[in-house]
Design an enzyme around this catalytic site. Structure first.
Site, PDB file in Angstrom:
ATOM      1  N   LYS A   1      28.661  51.387  42.779  1.00 29.25           N
ATOM      2  CA  LYS A   1      28.072  50.796  43.995  1.00 29.25           C
ATOM      3  C   LYS A   1      29.158  49.901  44.606  1.00 29.25           C
ATOM      4  CE  LYS A   1      26.107  47.547  46.339  1.00 29.25           C
ATOM      5  NZ  LYS A   1      26.928  47.277  47.533  1.00 29.25           N
TER       6      LYS A   1
ATOM      7  N   GLU B   1      33.573  39.265  36.734  1.00 27.85           N
ATOM      8  CA  GLU B   1      34.855  38.723  37.185  1.00 27.85           C
ATOM      9  C   GLU B   1      34.587  38.098  38.544  1.00 27.85           C
ATOM     10  OE1 GLU B   1      37.649  37.480  38.582  1.00 27.85           O
ATOM     11  OE2 GLU B   1      38.217  39.462  39.307  1.00 27.85           O
TER      12      GLU B   1
ATOM     13  N   CYS C   1      41.274  37.587  44.037  1.00 32.25           N
ATOM     14  CA  CYS C   1      40.632  36.625  43.138  1.00 32.25           C
ATOM     15  C   CYS C   1      41.696  35.777  42.440  1.00 32.25           C
ATOM     16  CB  CYS C   1      39.742  37.332  42.136  1.00 32.25           C
ATOM     17  SG  CYS C   1      40.501  38.767  41.431  1.00 32.25           S
TER      18      CYS C   1
ATOM     19  N   GLU D   1      36.473  28.058  46.146  1.00 28.49           N
ATOM     20  CA  GLU D   1      37.196  29.288  46.484  1.00 28.49           C
ATOM     21  C   GLU D   1      36.990  29.589  47.966  1.00 28.49           C
ATOM     22  OE1 GLU D   1      35.724  33.227  45.116  1.00 28.49           O
ATOM     23  OE2 GLU D   1      37.781  33.600  44.519  1.00 28.49           O
TER      24      GLU D   1
HETATM   25  O1  TXE Z   1      30.741  39.237  47.587  1.00 29.30           O
HETATM   26  P1  TXE Z   1      29.444  39.648  46.810  1.00 29.30           P
HETATM   27  P2  TXE Z   1      31.060  39.310  49.135  1.00 29.30           P
HETATM   28  C1  TXE Z   1      33.979  36.018  46.648  1.00 29.30           C
HETATM   29  C2  TXE Z   1      34.753  35.442  47.798  1.00 29.30           C
HETATM   30  C3  TXE Z   1      34.021  35.982  48.987  1.00 29.30           C
HETATM   31  C4  TXE Z   1      32.592  35.897  48.506  1.00 29.30           C
HETATM   32  C5  TXE Z   1      31.620  36.789  49.200  1.00 29.30           C
HETATM   33  O2  TXE Z   1      34.694  34.041  47.764  1.00 29.30           O
HETATM   34  O3  TXE Z   1      34.219  35.242  50.161  1.00 29.30           O
HETATM   35  O4  TXE Z   1      32.678  36.251  47.136  1.00 29.30           O
HETATM   36  O5  TXE Z   1      32.093  38.126  49.244  1.00 29.30           O
HETATM   37  C6  TXE Z   1      27.160  43.518  45.590  1.00 29.30           C
HETATM   38  N1  TXE Z   1      22.887  42.383  42.950  1.00 29.30           N
HETATM   39  N2  TXE Z   1      34.552  37.253  46.168  1.00 29.30           N
HETATM   40  O6  TXE Z   1      29.884  38.987  50.005  1.00 29.30           O
HETATM   41  O7  TXE Z   1      28.230  39.433  47.652  1.00 29.30           O
HETATM   42  C7  TXE Z   1      27.820  43.702  46.928  1.00 29.30           C
HETATM   43  O8  TXE Z   1      27.170  44.688  47.699  1.00 29.30           O
HETATM   44  C8  TXE Z   1      23.904  43.212  42.641  1.00 29.30           C
HETATM   45  C9  TXE Z   1      35.400  37.138  45.032  1.00 29.30           C
HETATM   46  O9  TXE Z   1      31.675  40.597  49.420  1.00 29.30           O
HETATM   47  O10 TXE Z   1      29.515  38.999  45.489  1.00 29.30           O
HETATM   48  C10 TXE Z   1      29.229  44.073  46.518  1.00 29.30           C
HETATM   49  O11 TXE Z   1      29.275  45.432  46.115  1.00 29.30           O
HETATM   50  N3  TXE Z   1      24.966  43.400  43.452  1.00 29.30           N
HETATM   51  C11 TXE Z   1      35.746  38.432  44.489  1.00 29.30           C
HETATM   52  C12 TXE Z   1      29.466  43.170  45.306  1.00 29.30           C
HETATM   53  O12 TXE Z   1      28.152  42.827  44.845  1.00 29.30           O
HETATM   54  C13 TXE Z   1      25.013  42.742  44.608  1.00 29.30           C
HETATM   55  C14 TXE Z   1      35.830  39.619  45.326  1.00 29.30           C
HETATM   56  C15 TXE Z   1      30.247  41.884  45.625  1.00 29.30           C
HETATM   57  O13 TXE Z   1      29.587  41.232  46.685  1.00 29.30           O
HETATM   58  C16 TXE Z   1      23.975  41.856  44.991  1.00 29.30           C
HETATM   59  C17 TXE Z   1      34.900  39.591  46.417  1.00 29.30           C
HETATM   60  C18 TXE Z   1      22.876  41.685  44.109  1.00 29.30           C
HETATM   61  N4  TXE Z   1      21.876  40.852  44.380  1.00 29.30           N
HETATM   62  C19 TXE Z   1      34.329  38.428  46.798  1.00 29.30           C
HETATM   63  N5  TXE Z   1      24.307  41.323  46.191  1.00 29.30           N
HETATM   64  C20 TXE Z   1      36.684  38.467  43.327  1.00 29.30           C
HETATM   65  N6  TXE Z   1      36.199  38.091  42.155  1.00 29.30           N
HETATM   66  O14 TXE Z   1      37.799  38.894  43.458  1.00 29.30           O
HETATM   67  C21 TXE Z   1      25.496  41.850  46.544  1.00 29.30           C
HETATM   68  N7  TXE Z   1      25.922  42.717  45.595  1.00 29.30           N
END
Ligand code: TXE
Length: 498
Positions: free
Chosen positions: A173, A248, A282, A382
């Site tokens: 996903k 992560e 990250c 972050e």
């Molecule tokens: O992340 P999300 P987003 C951090 C970074 C960024 C913030 C938001 O600070 O600005 O997160 O980014 C799925 N149950 N990182 O909105 O929402 C979603 O569809 C299960 C750090 O993109 O965490 C996507 O596939 N899954 C980071 C994935 O989770 C769910 C990299 C990540 O989305 C869900 C990216 C739910 N309830 C963002 N809701 C790193 N660690 O490098 C959403 N998703």
């Protein structure tokens, strides 16, 4: 022509009844494709396909599974340039980094393929005669892989490579910002010839498809990369089901600059670490903690060098930094810039949205540097964008205390020529990764990757020798070939006569 994609379930592309989402180029606004917001029923169909494929896949010898990974790596290599352009087009990182994203997939698939001929367990002596003890790794079952947009091929590559070699069918996903990269990734796996149901792709909303995947009773492990708050929900949901989960969740990574550092080397590392991928890694360097004796000199040079960075079309080889990935990212970064000003942090460079000409079509921000106080939100949270916070430290101990004062613990770095500081930092920095005389980014696939504290509460590590942990469990096997009942701990006759 814009292509309308479906979901990939049971070995083929299927139409979805769900609404559609558009994916766009963040540099130009161009629509690149449309994807389904899959329904719950469609998610269930994907999990069922994975479940049905499990029996055959787990019984496929691991070296044979590895051959398919190698074939996929070969196809990725042959399409590298085209796929790299898809990464740059959909996510906005510069083309050199787009190529790196695809190369990471190739490297990891090749590494994981080799694991198919290792997957070492232990053989251990028994306390009883004519008895043998050993441990073997077994796949947990169908698994869910939830991935973000910042490494839209590399992260699916890491997670899929490890799950597939372990013997686990996958339901991927991806982030709704980068479904095209995920679709092209899955097209390559399909071309490599994985059996139907072993690889499945479902696009859609996190709260529907992501949440539903974690909660699904037939999903036996979840590997998630994303933000902390989403990660917390995934962790809670997985705990209710009592399944394995790998998390992560980002970082607030620091470079420590000691007063004996090679300043040219430091400056190159800081710029690459902070503004590579527009700070959306990250492991991005989001804090620079500088020894007071070199603070003024470092800040002057930094401001000079940041002014020379070229922001623009990520396909142009002369450009250092492309757009941020989405309007939400742009808004979030600009909110942090405002917050920095309100908090009384000193803006040293950037802090603006770039305007005029091609900038007006995308989400282009100036590389930004703030001098901040150690308890400010800019120093603690972050931002995930091209914003570097600079802090002044009294000495080594103070620098480490500042570095460790955040809730994250992913990557860290120290620039010094003094072995004593370097070796102390390896032990003192609370992080899953420490670099010496290199920036906080640049992980290699054959080493474990992950963090401590809120970055990685489950303490799993992706990649490297630890990659299998997320997708396997250990079985301990005792083989008694004595031909009689032997009782451990009870048959206690010893050489000493006890
Ligand atoms: O992340 P999300 P987003 C951090 C970074 C960024 C913030 C938001 O600070 O600005 O997160 O980014 C799925 N149950 N990182 O909105 O929402 C979603 O569809 C299960 C750090 O993109 O965490 C996507 O596939 N899954 C980071 C994935 O989770 C769910 C990299 C990540 O989305 C869900 C990216 C739910 N309830 C963002 N809701 C790193 N660690 O490098 C959403 N998703």
């Amino acid at each position: 022509m814009v292509q309308d994609y479906g979901i990939f379930v049971g070995g083929g592309w299927r139409r979805s009844k769900g609404k559609r989402l558009e994916t766009r180029n963040p540099a130009t606004g161009e629509v690149l494709g449309t994807f389904p917001l899959a329904t719950k029923e469609e998610l269930h169909a994907a999990v069922k396909a994975a479940k049905d494929a499990f029996e055959g896949w787990r019984k496929t010898p691991a070296p044979r599974r590895g051959e398919l990974l190698l074939e996929a790596a070969r196809i990725f290599r042959s399409k590298k340039e085209d796929l790299a352009r898809t990464v740059t087009g959909e996510m906005g990182k510069i083309l050199a980094e787009g190529r790196g994203d695809v190369q990471e997939v190739i490297d990891f698939l090749e590494y994981a393929a080799g694991e198919g001929r290792r997957m070492f367990g232990a053989t251990v002596p028994s306390e009883l005669p004519n008895k043998m003890c050993l441990t073997v790794r077994l796949p947990v079952g169908p698994v869910g892989l939830i991935t973000p947009w910042n490494f839209p091929m590399a992260i699916p590559g890491w997670k899929s490579g490890a799950a597939l070699i372990a013997g686990c069918p996958i339901v991927l996903k991806p982030s709704s910002l980068t479904p095209l990269c995920a679709a092209r990734f899955v097209e390559v796996l399909d071309e490599a010839g994985f059996p139907p149901g072993v690889v499945n792709l479902v696009t859609g909303a996190g709260p529907v498809v992501g949440d539903g995947l974690v909660a699904h009773p037939d999903i036996r492990a979840v590997s998630f990369t994303g933000g902390v708050e989403t990660g917390r929900r995934v962790y809670e949901s997985a705990a209710r089901k009592m399944i394995k989960v790998g998390l992560e969740l980002g970082g607030k990574n620091a470079i420590l600059a000691m007063d004996d550092a090679d300043l040219g080397l430091l400056m190159d590392g800081v710029l690459f670490g902070a503004f590579g991928t527009a700070g959306q890694r990250c492991t991005a360097t989001s804090r620079l903690i500088v020894h007071r004796r070199i603070y003024d000199q470092v800040v002057d040079e930094l401001v000079d060098r940041v002014a020379k960075l070229k922001v623009g079309d990520p396909l142009d080889a002369a450009v250092d930094m492309g757009p941020v990935a989405s309007p939400e990212q742009e808004r979030k970064v600009l909110e942090y810039v405002d917050l920095g000003r309100k908090e009384g942090s000193k803006l040293l460079a950037g802090g603006t949205k770039l305007r005029g000409g091609p900038y007006d079509r995308g989400f282009f921000l100036a590389p930004t540097v703030f001098a901040v106080g150690r308890t400010s939100r800019l120093a603690q949270e972050e931002i995930f964008g091209p914003v570097l916070s600079v802090l002044r430290a009294k000495d080594y101990d103070d620098a480490v205390a500042i570095a460790n004062s955040v809730r994250y613990g992913l990557s860290s770095s120290i620039y010094t020529n003094d072995l004593r500081w370097a070796f102390r930092a390896m032990q003192d920095l609370e992080a899953g990764i420490t670099y010496v005389n290199a920036p906080t980014i640049g992980a290699e696939v054959h080493l474990p990757f992950g963090g401590t504290k809120e970055t990685g509460p489950t303490d799993t590590r992706e990649a490297g020798t630890t990659a299998l942990e997320e997708f396997t469990h250990w079985k301990t096997v005792y083989v008694d070939y004595s031909g009689r009942l032997q009782k451990a701990q009870i048959d206690t006759a010893r050489l000493t006569g006890g």
